[in-house]
Design an enzyme around this catalytic site. Structure first.
Site, PDB file in Angstrom:
ATOM      1  N   TYR A   1       0.795  -1.310  -0.069  1.00  0.00           N
ATOM      2  CA  TYR A   1       0.006   0.159   0.050  1.00  0.00           C
ATOM      3  C   TYR A   1       1.025   1.357   0.010  1.00  0.00           C
ATOM      4  O   TYR A   1       1.767   1.201   0.809  1.00  0.00           O
ATOM      5  CB  TYR A   1      -0.819  -0.115   1.318  1.00  0.00           C
ATOM      6  CG  TYR A   1      -1.833   1.175   1.335  1.00  0.00           C
ATOM      7  CD1 TYR A   1      -2.758   1.396   0.555  1.00  0.00           C
ATOM      8  CD2 TYR A   1      -1.648   1.901   2.506  1.00  0.00           C
ATOM      9  CE1 TYR A   1      -3.682   2.683   0.594  1.00  0.00           C
ATOM     10  CE2 TYR A   1      -2.360   3.264   2.486  1.00  0.00           C
ATOM     11  CZ  TYR A   1      -3.461   3.392   1.661  1.00  0.00           C
ATOM     12  OH  TYR A   1      -4.167   4.585   2.076  1.00  0.00           O
TER      13      TYR A   1
ATOM     14  N   ASP B   1       9.313   2.741  -0.678  1.00  0.00           N
ATOM     15  CA  ASP B   1       8.252   3.459   0.215  1.00  0.00           C
ATOM     16  C   ASP B   1       8.597   2.931   1.711  1.00  0.00           C
ATOM     17  O   ASP B   1       8.122   1.807   1.966  1.00  0.00           O
ATOM     18  CB  ASP B   1       6.829   3.287  -0.171  1.00  0.00           C
ATOM     19  CG  ASP B   1       6.146   3.759   0.691  1.00  0.00           C
ATOM     20  OD1 ASP B   1       6.178   4.410   1.612  1.00  0.00           O
ATOM     21  OD2 ASP B   1       4.554   3.528   0.255  1.00  0.00           O
TER      22      ASP B   1
ATOM     23  N   LYS C   1       4.895   9.155   8.676  1.00  0.00           N
ATOM     24  CA  LYS C   1       4.675   8.738  10.073  1.00  0.00           C
ATOM     25  C   LYS C   1       5.636   9.197  11.045  1.00  0.00           C
ATOM     26  O   LYS C   1       5.583  10.361  11.458  1.00  0.00           O
ATOM     27  CB  LYS C   1       4.783   7.203  10.033  1.00  0.00           C
ATOM     28  CG  LYS C   1       3.537   6.631   9.049  1.00  0.00           C
ATOM     29  CD  LYS C   1       3.370   5.248   9.179  1.00  0.00           C
ATOM     30  CE  LYS C   1       2.353   4.442   8.143  1.00  0.00           C
ATOM     31  NZ  LYS C   1       0.971   4.702   8.623  1.00  0.00           N
TER      32      LYS C   1
END
Ligand code: PLP
Length: 439
Positions: free
Chosen positions: A145, A240, A268
């Protein structure tokens, strides 16, 4: 039984105003049934719901809270920052300070652009890759994702099709056609695609440690194969590391596996719980971003002073040299995570429940299966009902885990030895419950 009345009422009320009652789908507990907890506050490794229940938190806001909630240093820095104003829309020295801190542990990120979400980081990195190479197609991996931009909400077409298909209504066939989705950890699949279409491929984007199909690790040599193939065909390799950054190791998966990607996406943790993400990489590539170059990307709140402050303080805590405060943060988290996971593995074995357990630094996860899990198909084959029972039992025991087997568990520096012991004791009950119901 926990009291859940207020959370239930709050959810019913929220559903009147927001789609599904939430602002991000996984929060709705749809995968495990039941009602989500509505949170009142969090401190250290603890999270408290509006019914007054207390939990040991292993969600950590889906990864960012690596130093625990409301860490005194982060809170104090934010309190001072807020008094200076919340946003200027003009440069500050905080942005350069965060950029330098990131570069210390991610030397591949020579130049960085701050954005507000992981979605924005990956979307912008892909636009850059396309602008830089003059090519349109990208390769992604099934089960990874990368946020919800159109090019990335794509699943594999049938067989080894040359184009992907939209995985959400609203993504056009045209957009999806430029994305090729291949199975994770499958060397033949990526070789075939690169041999066939390498000359049209702008970038290969991957979660080098995959945390969005449960935790799945790259097979030995897989990431170096991607490096080799992208170099051979003139495509960019994008890691990523929005989730695994600062977690798979301090320097992320790229340090852990010794691979230097062309571009990296972070998120994050670099915001310390405030909305920050970033993409960056080789100077020569990043110089194509506006205003240095022609590839456009911008943001009203990008580099926001509060968000930069939380990120800087969090990174200072986790990157401090051990001789400064006696803690090698990343190592400490890895060791503790190993202890906890070992405890779960022993508890599962004693209960006669088969699990497949994976760890990468301070990320970990289990699948209810007796097979190894290498990709999304393997993860999907794991027992979802067993997970639901395990999740519910853990929640009853005061352990807050991500409400889906397709997510990852995160440890923070605020989790104590006593928390770990308590979590292992809860896991014993969890596995016993699974055994009782699922056999
Ligand atoms: N990339 C990865 C690996 C992620 O795990 C996520 C979110 O969990 C994203 C990108 C998207 O980040 P955001 O939710 O901040 O848009």
């Amino acid at each position: 039984m926990r009291n859940t009345e207020q959370s239930k009422a709050a959810f019913d009320e929220a559903k009147k105003y927001m789609p599904g009652g939430v602002n991000s789908p996984v929060r709705s507990f749809a995968n495990v049934g039941g009602n989500p907890l509505f949170i009142a506050r969090a401190e250290g490794a603890r999270i408290y719901d509006i019914d007054g229940n207390e939990f040991i938190d292993y969600v950590g806001s889906w990864g960012p809270m690596i130093v625990g909630h409301a860490h005194p240093r982060v809170v104090s820095a934010l309190q001072k920052a807020v008094m200076r104003g919340t946003s200027y829309g003009a440069p500050t020295i905080l942005e350069t300070e965060l950029a330098k801190l990131v570069q210390t542990v991610y030397p591949s990120i020579e130049i960085i652009r701050m954005v507000n979400s992981g979605t924005e980081a990956t979307m912008s990195a892909l636009r850059l890759a396309r602008g830089y190479t003059g090519r349109d197609k990208i390769v992604k991996f099934v089960g990874c994702y990368h946020g919800h931009s159109d090019s990335l909400l794509v699943s594999a077409g049938s067989g080894l099709a040359t184009f992907g298909v939209p995985s959400s209504p609203g993504v056009t066939k045209g957009t999806a056609a430029d994305t090729i989705a291949v199975p994770y950890n499958d060397e033949d699949a990526i070789r075939t695609v690169m041999e066939r279409e390498g000359a049209q491929i702008a970038a290969v984007i991957i979660e080098p440690v995959a945390g969005n199909m449960g935790l799945v690790l790259p097979r030995q040599g897989y990431l170096s194969l991607l490096r080799e193939l992208t170099e051979k065909h003139g495509a960019l390799l994008i890691f990523d590391e929005v989730m695994c950054g600062f977690r798979a190791s301090l320097g992320g998966a790229q340090a852990a596996y010794g691979i230097r990607p062309d571009l990296t996406c972070l998120g994050k943790i670099i915001g310390g719980g405030l909305p920050v993400a970033a993409y960056g990489g080789r100077h020569e590539i990043m110089s194509h971003i506006s205003p240095a170059g022609p590839v456009y990307q911008a943001g009203t709140l990008s580099g926001n002073p509060l968000a930069m402050t939380a990120g800087i303080e969090t990174l200072k805590i986790i990157t401090a040299p051990p001789e400064e405060d006696g803690v090698d943060y990343s190592r400490m988290l890895t060791v503790r995570t190993k202890e906890l996971l070992l405890g779960w593995q022993c508890a599962a074995k004693d209960a006669g429940v088969s699990i497949c357990a994976h760890q990468a630094g301070s990320m970990f996860g289990i699948f209810f299966t007796d097979r190894e899990v290498y990709n999304y198909e393997d993860a999907e084959a794991a027992d979802q009902e067993a997970f639901r029972i395990w999740f519910e039992t853990m929640l009853e025991e005061g352990i807050y885990l991500a409400p889906s087997q397709f997510e990852t568990v995160f440890l923070s520096g605020a989790h104590t030895d006593a928390d770990i012991t308590r979590t292992i004791a809860a896991a014993e009950k969890g596995f016993a419950a699974v055994k009782k119901v699922c056999g």
